[in-house]
Design an enzyme around this catalytic site. Structure first.
Site, PDB file in Angstrom:
ATOM      1  N   GLU A  94       0.862  -1.196   0.000  1.00  0.00           N
ATOM      2  CA  GLU A  94       0.000   0.000   0.000  1.00  0.00           C
ATOM      3  C   GLU A  94       0.890   1.234   0.000  1.00  0.00           C
ATOM      4  O   GLU A  94       2.086   1.136   0.322  1.00  0.00           O
ATOM      5  CB  GLU A  94      -0.879   0.004   1.255  1.00  0.00           C
ATOM      6  CG  GLU A  94      -1.829  -1.166   1.302  1.00  0.00           C
ATOM      7  CD  GLU A  94      -2.774  -1.102   2.501  1.00  0.00           C
ATOM      8  OE1 GLU A  94      -2.774  -0.070   3.225  1.00  0.00           O
ATOM      9  OE2 GLU A  94      -3.500  -2.072   2.703  1.00  0.00           O
ATOM     10  N   PRO A  95       0.329   2.403  -0.295  1.00  0.00           N
ATOM     11  CA  PRO A  95       1.165   3.612  -0.330  1.00  0.00           C
ATOM     12  C   PRO A  95       1.981   3.806   0.954  1.00  0.00           C
ATOM     13  O   PRO A  95       3.133   4.200   0.887  1.00  0.00           O
ATOM     14  CB  PRO A  95       0.142   4.737  -0.523  1.00  0.00           C
ATOM     15  CG  PRO A  95      -0.999   4.081  -1.235  1.00  0.00           C
ATOM     16  CD  PRO A  95      -1.046   2.665  -0.735  1.00  0.00           C
ATOM     17  N   GLU A 150       9.259  -7.610  -4.460  1.00  0.00           N
ATOM     18  CA  GLU A 150       9.309  -8.803  -3.588  1.00  0.00           C
ATOM     19  C   GLU A 150      10.365  -8.654  -2.475  1.00  0.00           C
ATOM     20  O   GLU A 150      11.038  -9.615  -2.100  1.00  0.00           O
ATOM     21  CB  GLU A 150       9.493 -10.068  -4.408  1.00  0.00           C
ATOM     22  CG  GLU A 150       8.253 -10.340  -5.251  1.00  0.00           C
ATOM     23  CD  GLU A 150       8.083 -11.780  -5.655  1.00  0.00           C
ATOM     24  OE1 GLU A 150       8.482 -12.670  -4.900  1.00  0.00           O
ATOM     25  OE2 GLU A 150       7.516 -11.996  -6.733  1.00  0.00           O
TER      26      GLU A 150
HETATM   27  N1  CAA Z   1       8.072 -17.573   7.606  1.00  0.00           N
HETATM   28  C1  CAA Z   1       7.187 -17.729   8.625  1.00  0.00           C
HETATM   29  N2  CAA Z   1       6.993 -16.798   9.578  1.00  0.00           N
HETATM   30  C2  CAA Z   1       7.740 -15.671   9.508  1.00  0.00           C
HETATM   31  C3  CAA Z   1       8.659 -15.436   8.467  1.00  0.00           C
HETATM   32  C4  CAA Z   1       8.828 -16.454   7.506  1.00  0.00           C
HETATM   33  N3  CAA Z   1       9.680 -16.319   6.498  1.00  0.00           N
HETATM   34  N4  CAA Z   1       9.214 -14.233   8.649  1.00  0.00           N
HETATM   35  C5  CAA Z   1       8.668 -13.710   9.754  1.00  0.00           C
HETATM   36  N5  CAA Z   1       7.781 -14.584  10.270  1.00  0.00           N
HETATM   37  C6  CAA Z   1       6.977 -14.410  11.479  1.00  0.00           C
HETATM   38  C7  CAA Z   1       7.859 -14.194  12.706  1.00  0.00           C
HETATM   39  O1  CAA Z   1       8.243 -15.417  13.265  1.00  0.00           O
HETATM   40  C8  CAA Z   1       6.929 -13.416  13.612  1.00  0.00           C
HETATM   41  O2  CAA Z   1       6.048 -14.340  14.205  1.00  0.00           O
HETATM   42  P1  CAA Z   1       5.267 -14.043  15.601  1.00  0.00           P
HETATM   43  O3  CAA Z   1       4.057 -13.284  15.263  1.00  0.00           O
HETATM   44  O4  CAA Z   1       4.927 -15.413  16.108  1.00  0.00           O
HETATM   45  O5  CAA Z   1       6.196 -13.309  16.487  1.00  0.00           O
HETATM   46  C9  CAA Z   1       6.117 -12.577  12.625  1.00  0.00           C
HETATM   47  O6  CAA Z   1       6.189 -13.237  11.354  1.00  0.00           O
HETATM   48  C10 CAA Z   1       6.642 -11.155  12.490  1.00  0.00           C
HETATM   49  O7  CAA Z   1       7.978 -11.237  12.058  1.00  0.00           O
HETATM   50  P2  CAA Z   1       8.974  -9.995  12.130  1.00  0.00           P
HETATM   51  O8  CAA Z   1       8.977  -9.472  13.550  1.00  0.00           O
HETATM   52  O9  CAA Z   1      10.265 -10.421  11.544  1.00  0.00           O
HETATM   53  O10 CAA Z   1       8.224  -8.920  11.223  1.00  0.00           O
HETATM   54  P3  CAA Z   1       8.642  -7.467  10.735  1.00  0.00           P
HETATM   55  O11 CAA Z   1       7.461  -6.581  10.856  1.00  0.00           O
HETATM   56  O12 CAA Z   1       9.909  -7.042  11.377  1.00  0.00           O
HETATM   57  O13 CAA Z   1       8.847  -7.668   9.157  1.00  0.00           O
HETATM   58  C11 CAA Z   1      10.099  -8.091   7.181  1.00  0.00           C
HETATM   59  C12 CAA Z   1       9.779  -8.508   8.627  1.00  0.00           C
HETATM   60  C13 CAA Z   1      11.136  -9.090   6.709  1.00  0.00           C
HETATM   61  C14 CAA Z   1      10.649  -6.692   7.102  1.00  0.00           C
HETATM   62  C15 CAA Z   1       8.819  -8.214   6.329  1.00  0.00           C
HETATM   63  O14 CAA Z   1       7.875  -7.252   6.663  1.00  0.00           O
HETATM   64  C16 CAA Z   1       9.094  -8.139   4.841  1.00  0.00           C
HETATM   65  O15 CAA Z   1       9.464  -9.140   4.215  1.00  0.00           O
HETATM   66  N6  CAA Z   1       8.894  -6.953   4.232  1.00  0.00           N
HETATM   67  C17 CAA Z   1       9.031  -6.799   2.783  1.00  0.00           C
HETATM   68  C18 CAA Z   1       7.701  -6.982   2.145  1.00  0.00           C
HETATM   69  C19 CAA Z   1       7.811  -7.308   0.686  1.00  0.00           C
HETATM   70  O16 CAA Z   1       8.614  -8.126   0.263  1.00  0.00           O
HETATM   71  N7  CAA Z   1       6.958  -6.689  -0.116  1.00  0.00           N
HETATM   72  C20 CAA Z   1       6.897  -6.971  -1.516  1.00  0.00           C
HETATM   73  C21 CAA Z   1       5.462  -7.062  -1.953  1.00  0.00           C
HETATM   74  S1  CAA Z   1       5.144  -8.133  -3.282  1.00  0.00           S
HETATM   75  C22 CAA Z   1       5.773  -7.427  -4.673  1.00  0.00           C
HETATM   76  O17 CAA Z   1       6.625  -6.599  -4.641  1.00  0.00           O
HETATM   77  C23 CAA Z   1       5.317  -7.993  -5.955  1.00  0.00           C
HETATM   78  C24 CAA Z   1       4.644  -7.100  -6.924  1.00  0.00           C
HETATM   79  O18 CAA Z   1       3.654  -7.460  -7.508  1.00  0.00           O
HETATM   80  C25 CAA Z   1       5.273  -5.798  -7.268  1.00  0.00           C
END
Ligand code: CAA
Length: 389
Positions: free
Chosen positions: A127-128, A362
């Site tokens: 989202e934005p 991603e």
């Molecule tokens: N598998 C399973 N569970 C996971 C996990 C994984 N890989 N990674 C994290 N979790 C779980 C954690 O264990 C934690 O669990 P609890 O609730 O039990 O504590 C929970 O998820 C929260 O984890 P974090 O505290 O690590 O979460 P965070 O808020 O710090 O975020 C992050 C972590 C890696 C920054 C994540 O938010 C992220 O990957 N952000 C990037 C998002 C992204 O890739 N966006 C792209 C969108 S899609 C796209 O671009 C395609 C398009 O069409 C253009």
């Protein structure tokens, strides 16, 4: 046993994808880039050949090939044009949450649709105000009787303007942070609007749109997985799909490397082809290493998935390394071309623009490093199984 030798079937699949990229994608790629042309006919042909939806399990009508086989296809298609490859491959991202956590009925209906016609779907997470920080999302889903009602706007949605259905993440408990997000299967109807098509730097043949859900009602059974467990589903989805992005980045890097190598043998300066100059040779050598290592990291992260093992760390290694390598290799390819590399008439300028998105979508390269740092500092069990449906 560690063995990177492909089977005869895998070689045949890779050759088929390469042939398709060489005949159907490459010849139009630069023209489609210029006008940001939507590659409808190419998508239909890829679908007919079985190069699309390769991830859909056989029991739901798909080819159900392995993650490694999918990566072979993705590298070849992106070698042809990563914008077109993204359009062809985006169903993989959109339907991964459905495959991981959807009910049998939802899978039969929506995965079945993909097998019956070249239908497109989109993954609606960003989202934005919620890019890297997924839990900052504002889209809501409220339960009313036997329906969910969804309101909100999603941006940077690949294939959004052409999708027949969406996997949408929304807040079901606004106070619970990442533990208040759920995932839904939302069919396109009159309440779903395409608000904006982005005019992009690269991957111009792919469609990137803003999609809004305005009092959109869906049946209760369209919840994917459990209520308030959508954040984990999104993370598990990205673990599965980042190897595919790494494969596409490898395809871009390989294309740039091949163009630069061929040009360095033709271009004469100081009385010899520039490939004779050590300054160029070392750039070519570094490009070759980066392509090679990108592919190895990609295959490693895909094979873990095929073994049913958690690949969070390896997936981020592959996505981070291959994306950064694609950017570096494409930039160096422009350098090998010299001034000509900066001119649109020559092929590498497009590749440098296309490579940039690999470091952004991603999960940015910084987010991959964040995941790598967390997995390294607080390692999870290596034998932990990957998500299963
Ligand atoms: N598998 C399973 N569970 C996971 C996990 C994984 N890989 N990674 C994290 N979790 C779980 C954690 O264990 C934690 O669990 P609890 O609730 O039990 O504590 C929970 O998820 C929260 O984890 P974090 O505290 O690590 O979460 P965070 O808020 O710090 O975020 C992050 C972590 C890696 C920054 C994540 O938010 C992220 O990957 N952000 C990037 C998002 C992204 O890739 N966006 C792209 C969108 S899609 C796209 O671009 C395609 C398009 O069409 C253009």
């Amino acid at each position: 046993m560690v063995d990177f030798t492909l089977t005869d079937e895998q070689k045949a699949l890779r050759d088929m994808a390469h042939d398709f990229a060489a005949k159907e994608i490459r010849p139009v790629a630069w023209e489609f880039d210029k006008d940001a042309t939507w590659p409808q006919e190419i998508i239909e042909k890829a679908w007919e050949l079985g190069l699309m939806n390769s991830h859909v399990p056989e029991e739901y009508g798909g080819p159900g090939v392995s993650a490694l086989d999918g990566a072979l296809i993705e590298e070849e298609l992106a070698w042809g044009c990563s914008g077109i490859a993204t359009s062809v491959g985006a169903n993989g991202l959109a339907t991964a949450p459905l495959i991981i956590g959807g009910s049998d009925e939802l899978k039969r209906t929506y995965l079945g649709m993909l097998s019956e016609a070249p239908v497109l779907s989109s993954f609606c997470l960003t989202e934005p105000d919620a890019g890297s920080d997924v839990s900052g999302m504002r889209t809501t889903a409220v339960r009313k009787g036997d329906k969910w009602v969804i309101n909100g706007s999603k941006c940077f949605i690949t294939n959004g303007g052409y999708a027949s259905f969406f996997t949408v993440y929304a807040k079901t408990d606004k106070e619970a942070g990442h533990r208040g997000i759920s995932c839904f299967l939302v069919p396109k109807d009159g309440t779903v609007t395409v608000d904006k098509k982005e005019d992009k730097m690269g991957q111009r043949a792919s469609n990137t749109a803003t999609i809004s859900f305005n009092e959109t009602e869906i049946p209760i059974g369209h919840l994917i997985g459990q209520e308030n467990k959508g954040f984990k589903l999104a993370m598990q989805t990205l673990d599965r799909t980042r190897p595919g992005v790494a494969a596409m980045a490898t395809g871009i890097a390989r294309a740039a490397f091949e163009f630069a190598t061929a040009y360095s043998k033709e271009r004469v300066q100081f009385g010899v082809p520039i490939a004779m100059h050590q300054g160029i040779q070392f750039m070519i050598a570094d490009m070759a290493t980066k392509v090679h290592l990108s592919r190895l990291a990609t295959w490693n992260s895909a094979v873990l998935l095929d073994q049913g093992r958690r690949n969070t760390l390896e997936s981020s290694h592959a996505k981070r390394f291959a994306a950064d390598a694609a950017m570096e290799v494409a930039t160096d390819a422009v350098q090998v071309y010299g001034g000509y590399g900066f001119i649109k008439e020559y092929p590498v300028e497009k590749l440098m623009r296309d490579a940039k998105i690999m470091q952004l979508y991603e999960g940015t390269s910084q987010i991959q490093r964040l995941v790598i740092a967390r997995e390294t500092l607080l390692p999870r069990r290596v034998d932990e199984p990957a998500a299963v449906a």
